[in-house]
Design a protein around this motif. Structure first.
Motif, PDB file in Angstrom:
ATOM      1  N   MET A   1       0.831  -1.184   0.000  1.00 33.95           N
ATOM      2  CA  MET A   1       0.000   0.000   0.000  1.00 33.95           C
ATOM      3  C   MET A   1       0.868   1.238   0.000  1.00 33.95           C
ATOM      4  SD  MET A   1      -3.478  -0.061   1.614  1.00 33.95           S
ATOM      5  CE  MET A   1      -4.558  -1.397   1.866  1.00 33.95           C
ATOM      6  N   SER A   2       0.385   2.240  -0.694  1.00 31.27           N
ATOM      7  CA  SER A   2       1.041   3.529  -0.685  1.00 31.27           C
ATOM      8  C   SER A   2       0.411   4.347   0.431  1.00 31.27           C
ATOM      9  CB  SER A   2       0.846   4.203  -2.050  1.00 31.27           C
ATOM     10  OG  SER A   2       1.439   5.450  -2.044  1.00 31.27           O
ATOM     11  N   GLY A   3       1.220   4.857   1.377  1.00 30.20           N
ATOM     12  CA  GLY A   3       0.712   5.442   2.594  1.00 30.20           C
ATOM     13  C   GLY A   3       0.341   6.902   2.552  1.00 30.20           C
ATOM     14  N   SER A   4       0.438   7.575   1.437  1.00 31.16           N
ATOM     15  CA  SER A   4       0.107   8.994   1.361  1.00 31.16           C
ATOM     16  C   SER A   4      -1.373   9.222   1.646  1.00 31.16           C
ATOM     17  CB  SER A   4       0.470   9.520  -0.032  1.00 31.16           C
ATOM     18  OG  SER A   4       0.153  10.882  -0.133  1.00 31.16           O
ATOM     19  N   LEU A   5      -1.697  10.402   2.168  1.00 34.20           N
ATOM     20  CA  LEU A   5      -3.089  10.737   2.453  1.00 34.20           C
ATOM     21  C   LEU A   5      -3.875  11.041   1.194  1.00 34.20           C
ATOM     22  CD1 LEU A   5      -2.645  12.909   5.650  1.00 34.20           C
ATOM     23  CD2 LEU A   5      -3.297  10.510   5.471  1.00 34.20           C
ATOM     24  N   SER A   6      -3.202  11.426   0.125  1.00 37.14           N
ATOM     25  CA  SER A   6      -3.871  11.629  -1.151  1.00 37.14           C
ATOM     26  C   SER A   6      -2.855  11.470  -2.268  1.00 37.14           C
ATOM     27  CB  SER A   6      -4.534  13.000  -1.216  1.00 37.14           C
ATOM     28  OG  SER A   6      -3.563  14.016  -1.285  1.00 37.14           O
ATOM     29  N   HIS A   7      -3.368  11.238  -3.450  1.00 39.49           N
ATOM     30  CA  HIS A   7      -2.544  11.077  -4.643  1.00 39.49           C
ATOM     31  C   HIS A   7      -3.192  11.865  -5.767  1.00 39.49           C
ATOM     32  CE1 HIS A   7      -0.265   7.677  -2.940  1.00 39.49           C
ATOM     33  NE2 HIS A   7      -1.404   7.383  -2.357  1.00 39.49           N
ATOM     34  N   SER A   8      -2.369  12.428  -6.620  1.00 40.73           N
ATOM     35  CA  SER A   8      -2.891  13.082  -7.814  1.00 40.73           C
ATOM     36  C   SER A   8      -2.072  12.611  -8.997  1.00 40.73           C
ATOM     37  CB  SER A   8      -2.834  14.605  -7.680  1.00 40.73           C
ATOM     38  OG  SER A   8      -1.500  15.043  -7.516  1.00 40.73           O
ATOM     39  N   GLY A   9      -2.653  12.780 -10.163  1.00 40.34           N
ATOM     40  CA  GLY A   9      -1.957  12.371 -11.374  1.00 40.34           C
ATOM     41  C   GLY A   9      -2.726  12.817 -12.590  1.00 40.34           C
ATOM     42  N   GLY A  10      -2.209  12.431 -13.730  1.00 38.77           N
ATOM     43  CA  GLY A  10      -2.878  12.795 -14.965  1.00 38.77           C
ATOM     44  C   GLY A  10      -2.080  12.366 -16.170  1.00 38.77           C
ATOM     45  N   CYS A  11      -2.577  12.779 -17.306  1.00 38.95           N
ATOM     46  CA  CYS A  11      -1.964  12.404 -18.575  1.00 38.95           C
ATOM     47  C   CYS A  11      -0.767  13.292 -18.892  1.00 38.95           C
ATOM     48  CB  CYS A  11      -2.999  12.496 -19.688  1.00 38.95           C
ATOM     49  SG  CYS A  11      -3.569  14.171 -20.009  1.00 38.95           S
ATOM     50  N   GLN A  12      -0.077  12.949 -19.953  1.00 36.08           N
ATOM     51  CA  GLN A  12       1.121  13.682 -20.338  1.00 36.08           C
ATOM     52  C   GLN A  12       0.818  15.121 -20.752  1.00 36.08           C
ATOM     53  OE1 GLN A  12       3.446  11.941 -23.522  1.00 36.08           O
ATOM     54  NE2 GLN A  12       5.287  12.930 -22.782  1.00 36.08           N
ATOM     55  N   CYS A  13      -0.292  15.354 -21.441  1.00 35.46           N
ATOM     56  CA  CYS A  13      -0.582  16.705 -21.929  1.00 35.46           C
ATOM     57  C   CYS A  13      -1.320  17.561 -20.912  1.00 35.46           C
ATOM     58  CB  CYS A  13      -1.348  16.656 -23.251  1.00 35.46           C
ATOM     59  SG  CYS A  13      -3.098  16.221 -23.121  1.00 35.46           S
ATOM     60  N   GLY A  14      -1.862  16.978 -19.845  1.00 38.36           N
ATOM     61  CA  GLY A  14      -2.561  17.741 -18.812  1.00 38.36           C
ATOM     62  C   GLY A  14      -4.046  17.911 -19.047  1.00 38.36           C
ATOM     63  N   ALA A  15      -4.591  17.344 -20.115  1.00 37.46           N
ATOM     64  CA  ALA A  15      -6.020  17.481 -20.396  1.00 37.46           C
ATOM     65  C   ALA A  15      -6.878  16.702 -19.399  1.00 37.46           C
ATOM     66  CB  ALA A  15      -6.326  17.017 -21.818  1.00 37.46           C
ATOM     67  N   VAL A  16      -6.351  15.596 -18.843  1.00 34.18           N
ATOM     68  CA  VAL A  16      -7.078  14.803 -17.850  1.00 34.18           C
ATOM     69  C   VAL A  16      -6.243  14.744 -16.579  1.00 34.18           C
ATOM     70  CG1 VAL A  16      -8.072  12.550 -17.280  1.00 34.18           C
ATOM     71  CG2 VAL A  16      -8.171  13.391 -19.649  1.00 34.18           C
ATOM     72  N   ARG A  17      -6.855  15.125 -15.472  1.00 36.60           N
ATOM     73  CA  ARG A  17      -6.216  15.057 -14.159  1.00 36.60           C
ATOM     74  C   ARG A  17      -7.163  14.338 -13.208  1.00 36.60           C
ATOM     75  NH1 ARG A  17      -1.295  15.649 -12.955  1.00 36.60           N
ATOM     76  NH2 ARG A  17      -1.758  16.673 -10.995  1.00 36.60           N
ATOM     77  N   TYR A  18      -6.614  13.687 -12.181  1.00 30.37           N
ATOM     78  CA  TYR A  18      -7.420  12.974 -11.199  1.00 30.37           C
ATOM     79  C   TYR A  18      -6.802  13.105  -9.821  1.00 30.37           C
ATOM     80  CZ  TYR A  18      -3.907   9.269 -11.630  1.00 30.37           C
ATOM     81  OH  TYR A  18      -2.734   8.567 -11.639  1.00 30.37           O
ATOM     82  N   ARG A  19      -7.605  12.784  -8.805  1.00 30.62           N
ATOM     83  CA  ARG A  19      -7.148  12.803  -7.414  1.00 30.62           C
ATOM     84  C   ARG A  19      -7.771  11.624  -6.692  1.00 30.62           C
ATOM     85  NH1 ARG A  19      -8.586  17.740  -5.924  1.00 30.62           N
ATOM     86  NH2 ARG A  19      -6.627  18.527  -6.721  1.00 30.62           N
ATOM     87  N   ILE A  20      -7.004  11.061  -5.763  1.00 29.84           N
ATOM     88  CA  ILE A  20      -7.453   9.946  -4.927  1.00 29.84           C
ATOM     89  C   ILE A  20      -7.260  10.356  -3.476  1.00 29.84           C
ATOM     90  CG2 ILE A  20      -6.959   7.572  -4.229  1.00 29.84           C
ATOM     91  CD1 ILE A  20      -5.885   7.297  -7.225  1.00 29.84           C
ATOM     92  N   ALA A  21      -8.321  10.264  -2.694  1.00 31.36           N
ATOM     93  CA  ALA A  21      -8.234  10.540  -1.264  1.00 31.36           C
ATOM     94  C   ALA A  21      -7.820   9.249  -0.559  1.00 31.36           C
ATOM     95  CB  ALA A  21      -9.578  11.033  -0.742  1.00 31.36           C
ATOM     96  N   GLY A  22      -6.781   9.326   0.247  1.00 26.97           N
ATOM     97  CA  GLY A  22      -6.335   8.160   0.997  1.00 26.97           C
ATOM     98  C   GLY A  22      -5.306   7.337   0.258  1.00 26.97           C
ATOM     99  N   THR A  23      -5.144   6.122   0.727  1.00 28.35           N
ATOM    100  CA  THR A  23      -4.092   5.257   0.219  1.00 28.35           C
ATOM    101  C   THR A  23      -4.502   4.551  -1.071  1.00 28.35           C
ATOM    102  OG1 THR A  23      -4.865   3.408   1.548  1.00 28.35           O
ATOM    103  CG2 THR A  23      -3.171   4.808   2.532  1.00 28.35           C
ATOM    104  N   LEU A  24      -3.514   4.099  -1.792  1.00 31.01           N
ATOM    105  CA  LEU A  24      -3.718   3.250  -2.960  1.00 31.01           C
ATOM    106  C   LEU A  24      -3.495   1.806  -2.537  1.00 31.01           C
ATOM    107  CD1 LEU A  24      -1.852   5.327  -5.654  1.00 31.01           C
ATOM    108  CD2 LEU A  24      -4.262   4.668  -5.714  1.00 31.01           C
ATOM    109  N   GLY A  25      -4.351   0.929  -2.984  1.00 30.23           N
ATOM    110  CA  GLY A  25      -4.237  -0.474  -2.631  1.00 30.23           C
ATOM    111  C   GLY A  25      -3.692  -1.329  -3.756  1.00 30.23           C
ATOM    112  N   TYR A  26      -3.102  -2.431  -3.377  1.00 32.88           N
ATOM    113  CA  TYR A  26      -2.582  -3.473  -4.249  1.00 32.88           C
ATOM    114  C   TYR A  26      -1.826  -2.943  -5.472  1.00 32.88           C
ATOM    115  CZ  TYR A  26      -2.147  -8.021  -6.420  1.00 32.88           C
ATOM    116  OH  TYR A  26      -1.637  -9.160  -6.969  1.00 32.88           O
TER     117      TYR A  26
END
Length: 163
Positions: A1-26
């Motif tokens: 598990m990734s222990g960060s409280l949130s994660h963000s990311g997106g595509c190479q060009c920046g047109a799509v971005r996302y955020r995850i609250a809490g940890t990432l599993g598996y």
């Protein structure tokens, strides 16, 4: 598990971005043939979360059904593979490479190993070298000066306004 409280990311060009609250599993590497094709690579690195902790913060990804039960989300502007979702599942997976901080999410497993490329285990013994684009005028500097890739953090808008 990734222990960060949130994660963000997106595509190479920046047109799509996302955020995850809490940890990432598996977090894992999937070597199945569908993931190889979807990522255009030897494997796809994925980590997941429950849908209620996931939000698209910019843009509208396109989706491709790679099989009846599985969909894959991507940016239709730059082609970056971003998401994996099983229909009717409460979970979504993101590609680890699309995270702003992929280094924070260490895979814990390799799945779909029946389709793993036969020489995969020998890749890490290959010679290593830094990026060298001396094949073109001003090489690496030219690429750095003309970089259109979205930075590894959220921005209010993208592309940034020019002065």
């Amino acid at each position: 598990m990734s222990g960060s409280l949130s994660h963000s990311g997106g595509c190479q060009c920046g047109a799509v971005r996302y955020r995850i609250a809490g940890t990432l599993g598996y977090p894992h590497l999937c070597h199945c043939r569908m993931c190889q094709k979807a990522g255009g690579n030897f494997f796809m690195a994925l980590a997941g979360c429950r849908m209620e902790r996931f939000e698209i913060t910019r843009g509208d990804p396109r989706w491709f059904s790679s099989s009846d039960p599985c969909r894959r989300g991507f940016c239709d502007r730059c082609g970056t593979p971003l998401f994996f979702k099983t229909v009717d599942s409460p979970y979504v997976s993101v590609t680890i490479g699309s995270l702003d901080k992929p280094e924070a999410t260490m895979p814990v497993s390799q799945d779909g190993v029946e389709a793993r490329i036969s020489y995969f285990d020998r890749l890490f013994s290959l010679p290593e070298k830094a990026t060298d684009r001396s094949d073109m005028p001003d090489g690496n500097n030219r690429i750095a000066r003309s970089n259109h890739q979205h930075p590894d953090h959220d921005t209010a808008a993208w592309p940034l306004a020019k002065d």
